[in-house]
Structures are given as structure tokens and as C-alpha cells.
Design a protein around this motif. Structure first.
Motif, PDB file in Angstrom:
ATOM      1  N   THR A   1      11.115 -18.478  22.252  1.00 49.48           N
ATOM      2  CA  THR A   1      12.513 -18.921  22.195  1.00 49.48           C
ATOM      3  C   THR A   1      13.158 -18.467  20.881  1.00 49.48           C
ATOM      4  OG1 THR A   1      11.792 -20.839  23.474  1.00 49.48           O
ATOM      5  CG2 THR A   1      14.015 -20.930  22.608  1.00 49.48           C
ATOM      6  N   VAL A   2      12.430 -18.601  19.796  1.00 55.69           N
ATOM      7  CA  VAL A   2      12.965 -18.161  18.492  1.00 55.69           C
ATOM      8  C   VAL A   2      13.196 -16.648  18.518  1.00 55.69           C
ATOM      9  CG1 VAL A   2      12.436 -17.997  16.020  1.00 55.69           C
ATOM     10  CG2 VAL A   2      11.874 -20.058  17.239  1.00 55.69           C
ATOM     11  N   LYS A   3      12.291 -15.924  19.182  1.00 48.97           N
ATOM     12  CA  LYS A   3      12.385 -14.459  19.259  1.00 48.97           C
ATOM     13  C   LYS A   3      13.541 -14.002  20.156  1.00 48.97           C
ATOM     14  CE  LYS A   3       9.153 -11.467  20.695  1.00 48.97           C
ATOM     15  NZ  LYS A   3       7.876 -10.970  21.142  1.00 48.97           N
ATOM     16  N   GLY A   4      13.948 -14.901  21.083  1.00 48.88           N
ATOM     17  CA  GLY A   4      15.040 -14.548  22.007  1.00 48.88           C
ATOM     18  C   GLY A   4      14.548 -14.062  23.351  1.00 48.88           C
TER      19      GLY A   4
ATOM     20  N   LEU B   1      16.298 -25.255  25.521  1.00 45.62           N
ATOM     21  CA  LEU B   1      15.126 -26.084  25.796  1.00 45.62           C
ATOM     22  C   LEU B   1      13.946 -25.114  25.761  1.00 45.62           C
ATOM     23  CD1 LEU B   1      13.811 -28.771  26.752  1.00 45.62           C
ATOM     24  CD2 LEU B   1      14.328 -28.069  29.102  1.00 45.62           C
ATOM     25  N   ALA B   2      12.967 -25.377  24.870  1.00 41.78           N
ATOM     26  CA  ALA B   2      11.908 -24.385  24.641  1.00 41.78           C
ATOM     27  C   ALA B   2      11.108 -24.067  25.905  1.00 41.78           C
ATOM     28  CB  ALA B   2      10.983 -24.860  23.518  1.00 41.78           C
ATOM     29  N   ASN B   3      10.863 -25.079  26.733  1.00 44.20           N
ATOM     30  CA  ASN B   3      10.184 -24.814  28.001  1.00 44.20           C
ATOM     31  C   ASN B   3      11.003 -25.424  29.142  1.00 44.20           C
ATOM     32  OD1 ASN B   3       8.618 -24.808  30.323  1.00 44.20           O
ATOM     33  ND2 ASN B   3       6.709 -24.861  29.168  1.00 44.20           N
TER      34      ASN B   3
ATOM     35  N   ARG C   1       9.624 -17.711   9.798  1.00 46.40           N
ATOM     36  CA  ARG C   1      10.384 -16.557   9.272  1.00 46.40           C
ATOM     37  C   ARG C   1      11.614 -16.296  10.161  1.00 46.40           C
ATOM     38  NH1 ARG C   1      11.338 -11.459   9.963  1.00 46.40           N
ATOM     39  NH2 ARG C   1      10.103 -11.193  11.858  1.00 46.40           N
ATOM     40  N   LEU C   2      11.385 -16.248  11.483  1.00 47.72           N
ATOM     41  CA  LEU C   2      12.481 -15.929  12.413  1.00 47.72           C
ATOM     42  C   LEU C   2      13.570 -16.993  12.419  1.00 47.72           C
ATOM     43  CD1 LEU C   2      10.494 -14.502  15.454  1.00 47.72           C
ATOM     44  CD2 LEU C   2      12.253 -13.290  14.165  1.00 47.72           C
TER      45      LEU C   2
ATOM     46  N   THR D   1      22.123 -22.248  16.098  1.00 49.15           N
ATOM     47  CA  THR D   1      21.314 -22.392  17.310  1.00 49.15           C
ATOM     48  C   THR D   1      20.321 -23.534  17.120  1.00 49.15           C
ATOM     49  OG1 THR D   1      21.477 -20.021  17.687  1.00 49.15           O
ATOM     50  CG2 THR D   1      19.693 -21.155  18.831  1.00 49.15           C
ATOM     51  N   VAL D   2      20.151 -24.315  18.181  1.00 50.19           N
ATOM     52  CA  VAL D   2      19.184 -25.419  18.123  1.00 50.19           C
ATOM     53  C   VAL D   2      18.171 -25.226  19.245  1.00 50.19           C
ATOM     54  CG1 VAL D   2      18.884 -27.929  18.221  1.00 50.19           C
ATOM     55  CG2 VAL D   2      20.996 -26.981  17.275  1.00 50.19           C
TER      56      VAL D   2
END
Ligand code: 13P
Ligand code: SF4
Length: 305
Positions: free
Chosen positions: A274-277, A79-81, A12-13, A55-56
Motif C-alpha cells: 500500500t505504501v508502495k502504491g 484500507l491496507a487489506n 522510508r517510503l 495520505t492515510v
């Protein structure tokens, strides 16, 4: 919250915020299910150059997120982590390669994409495991200095014997955990299975494999082949992905120890944050670094078409 709830919220986000999630094939099944594109290093680079979203988010390791930023500098890249690095990318020093270039005039410096952006500034062409043979054949020069993976370099030099390929010692510590004894044991335990292996493995076991290829090449081989059993000689996440893709076939890891702790560092929670910010690390690079590291990646995309 269940895994499914978290995945729904991520989906959703990402739609609401116009975010594209790229995932390397070694990511877990829960991350695969929320990704917009899953692939090997070459496929991810091609996607990075053409992605439309603002955004990627890269679910993989640092050099992959850097590659996205280099190819799409106008995008915001995460980078997610942040702890997910590739030990091989840090094995080689830029000054050492610059010195080798001076000492070996006339050689084209070919770098496996598993290198830092800084190291890429002194390299001529990048390659990935699925594109290396084709690209090296397409390079007009016959004299190649191949860095930093001497195992991949050895495999490529056997496919392209007409070129002089000098190797520098380096490689993937995860793939080096697999040994000849593992192959002998697998042949005994699963005599009907084909052994599918990544070229980052040591040459002594690559010589014993039935098929050698990148992560996505291994997966498409197993999906298309009529054989019922396979031993997988690469990061063990691929065993699980293949089991989901082909439930009527059996897949066994060559070694239970072939786990890349960097690739498995990223969790679904990291992606959610990361998607949430509230998580991940934004990749920030100077214009100068982007411009000078981009040339060898552009060359890879041109010669690997
Ligand atoms: P490929 O996905 O290109 O096969 O690379 C494997 C790897 O180790 C990436 O770090
Ligand atoms: Fe690096 Fe090897 Fe892990 Fe790939 S599997 S990220 S090459 S350490």
C-alpha cells in the motif's frame, strides 16, 4: 528480505510520500512498529480528524478506514487489506433502523462505531467502547436505542442505570467465543491473575471480570497495575503486545480461540504494497454519504471530549 528490511523500506517510503499509518491495537507487533499512531477506535477517530499527512493508510478494518475518510475527506485514504471487514458492522440493516426510529419516537439512536457509513446516516450519535459511558451520560435525552452490540449496550446500561436503554440483538462473533467455562478454568489455572475483559464479551462473563475496558484501557490498566499476572479477555494480539510492553509480567489469553480473522488479515506485506502504491484499497465515498454519515461521528467527538 527480512521483516526488519521490509519495515525500514515502509518507514522510508511513508516519509518520502508524506503518508500516515494508523493501526488499531489488534494489529500485529510488526505493523505496530511501522505505525505513526496505534490506538482503540476512539483514539483512531480523534487522530483521523487531525491528521496532517496527504495520505492515510488504515491497518484495521473497513469501518475504521471509512471513519478516516468521513473525518478527513480531502485526504487519500487506503484500507491496507480490502478483505478486512467487521462482521458486526454488517449485522444491521439501514431500513430496519430507520423503521425502528419511526416506531420509537423520542429515542436517540446511539450506534457503536462498528457500523457501515450507510447505517451511520440514520444514527444520532456514535460511541466506542472507551467512550460509550461518558457519551451516553452526556446525551441530554434519557431514552436511548443502542445498536448493534447488545453486549456493549448491556454493560453501558449497567453503568448508566438512570437512562432507559433499549438494545437490539447483535454483537462481535469473536468476543462471543469466550465462555463462563473459560473464566472458571482461568481462575483455577492462574489464581493470582486479574481478568481484564472487553465489554464486547457476553454479560454473563463480563460480570466475572476484574476490569472491563477497551483495548487501550486494558493495556494501560495492565501497565499501571502492580499485579504480576493477567488473563486477557479480548482479541489475543493484546496478549502479545502486553508481553512486549511489560516483560516482567505474565499475560495469558482467556481463550486460545479469541482471534479476529478480519483484524489479523492485514500483513506487513499488505502495508508495504500500500505504501508502495501497488496494494490496498482506496476508500471512495460520495460527498452526500460523507456529509450524512459524519454528523453522528462529530457528535461522538464533541460529547466524548
Ligand atoms: P476498541 O479498540 O475501541 O476497544 O474496539 C475493539 C474492537 O473490536 C474494534 O473492532
Ligand atoms: Fe469486529 Fe469483533 Fe473483529 Fe472487532 S474483534 S473487528 S468487533 S469482529
Amino acid at each position: 528480505m527480512t521483516i526488519r528490511d521490509l519495515q525500514d523500506e515502509i518507514i522510508r517510503l511513508k516519509k518520502e510520500k508524506n503518508i500516515c499509518i494508523l493501526a488499531h491495537a489488534y494489529q500485529g507487533q510488526d505493523i505496530w512498529e511501522v505505525a505513526d499512531y496505534i490506538g482503540d477506535s476512539f483514539g483512531l477517530s480523534q487522530k483521523a480528524a487531525e491528521v496532517q499527512a496527504d495520505t492515510v493508510i488504515m491497518c484495521g478494518v473497513r469501518f475504521m478506514a471509512e471513519t478516516v475518510k468521513i473525518l478527513s475527506p480531502q485526504k487519500t485514504v487506503f484500507l491496507a487489506n480490502p478483505i478486512a471487514g467487521c462482521p458486526m458492522a454488517d449485522q444491521m440493516d439501514k431500513d430496519l433502523i430507520a423503521q425502528m426510529k419511526e416506531d420509537m419516537p423520542g429515542f436517540t439512536v446511539v450506534a457503536y462505531i462498528n457500523t457501515t457509513a450507510e447505517l451511520k446516516t440514520v444514527c444520532d450519535v456514535c460511541v466506542t467502547s472507551s467512550s460509550a459511558v461518558k457519551i451516553i451520560r452526556n446525551i441530554p435525552n434519557d431514552k436511548i436505542l443502542f445498536i448493534p452490540d447488545c453486549n456493549l449496550g448491556d454493560w453501558v446500561s449497567k453503568q448508566v442505570p438512570e437512562k432507559k436503554i433499549e438494545l437490539v440483538r447483535g454483537g462481535c462473533p469473536t468476543h462471543l467465543r469466550m465462555t463462563k467455562r473459560d473464566v472458571e478454568r482461568a481462575r483455577k489455572q492462574h489464581p493470582k491473575a486479574e481478568i481484564l475483559m472487553h465489554p464486547e464479551c457476553h454479560p454473563s462473563i463480563v460480570a466475572l471480570a476484574d476490569f472491563v475496558g477497551s483495548t487501550t484501557e486494558i493495556m494501560s490498566y495492565a501497565e499501571k497495575s502492580t499485579n504480576k499476572e493477567y488473563v486477557i479477555a479480548t482479541e489475543n494480539s493484546i496478549v502479545e503486545h502486553l508481553q512486549f510492553k511489560c516483560p516482567n509480567k505474565s499475560f495469558y489469553p482467556l481463550s486460545k480461540d479469541c482471534i479476529c480473522h478480519n483484524m489479523s488479515a492485514t500483513t506487513l506485506i499488505d502495508v508495504y504494497r500500500t505504501v508502495k502504491g501497488t496494494g490496498g484499497e482506496e476508500i471512495i465515498m460520495s460527498d452526500e454519504l460523507i456529509t450524512s454519515s459524519r454528523k453522528c461521528i462529530d457528535e461522538m467527538l464533541r460529547l466524548g471530549q
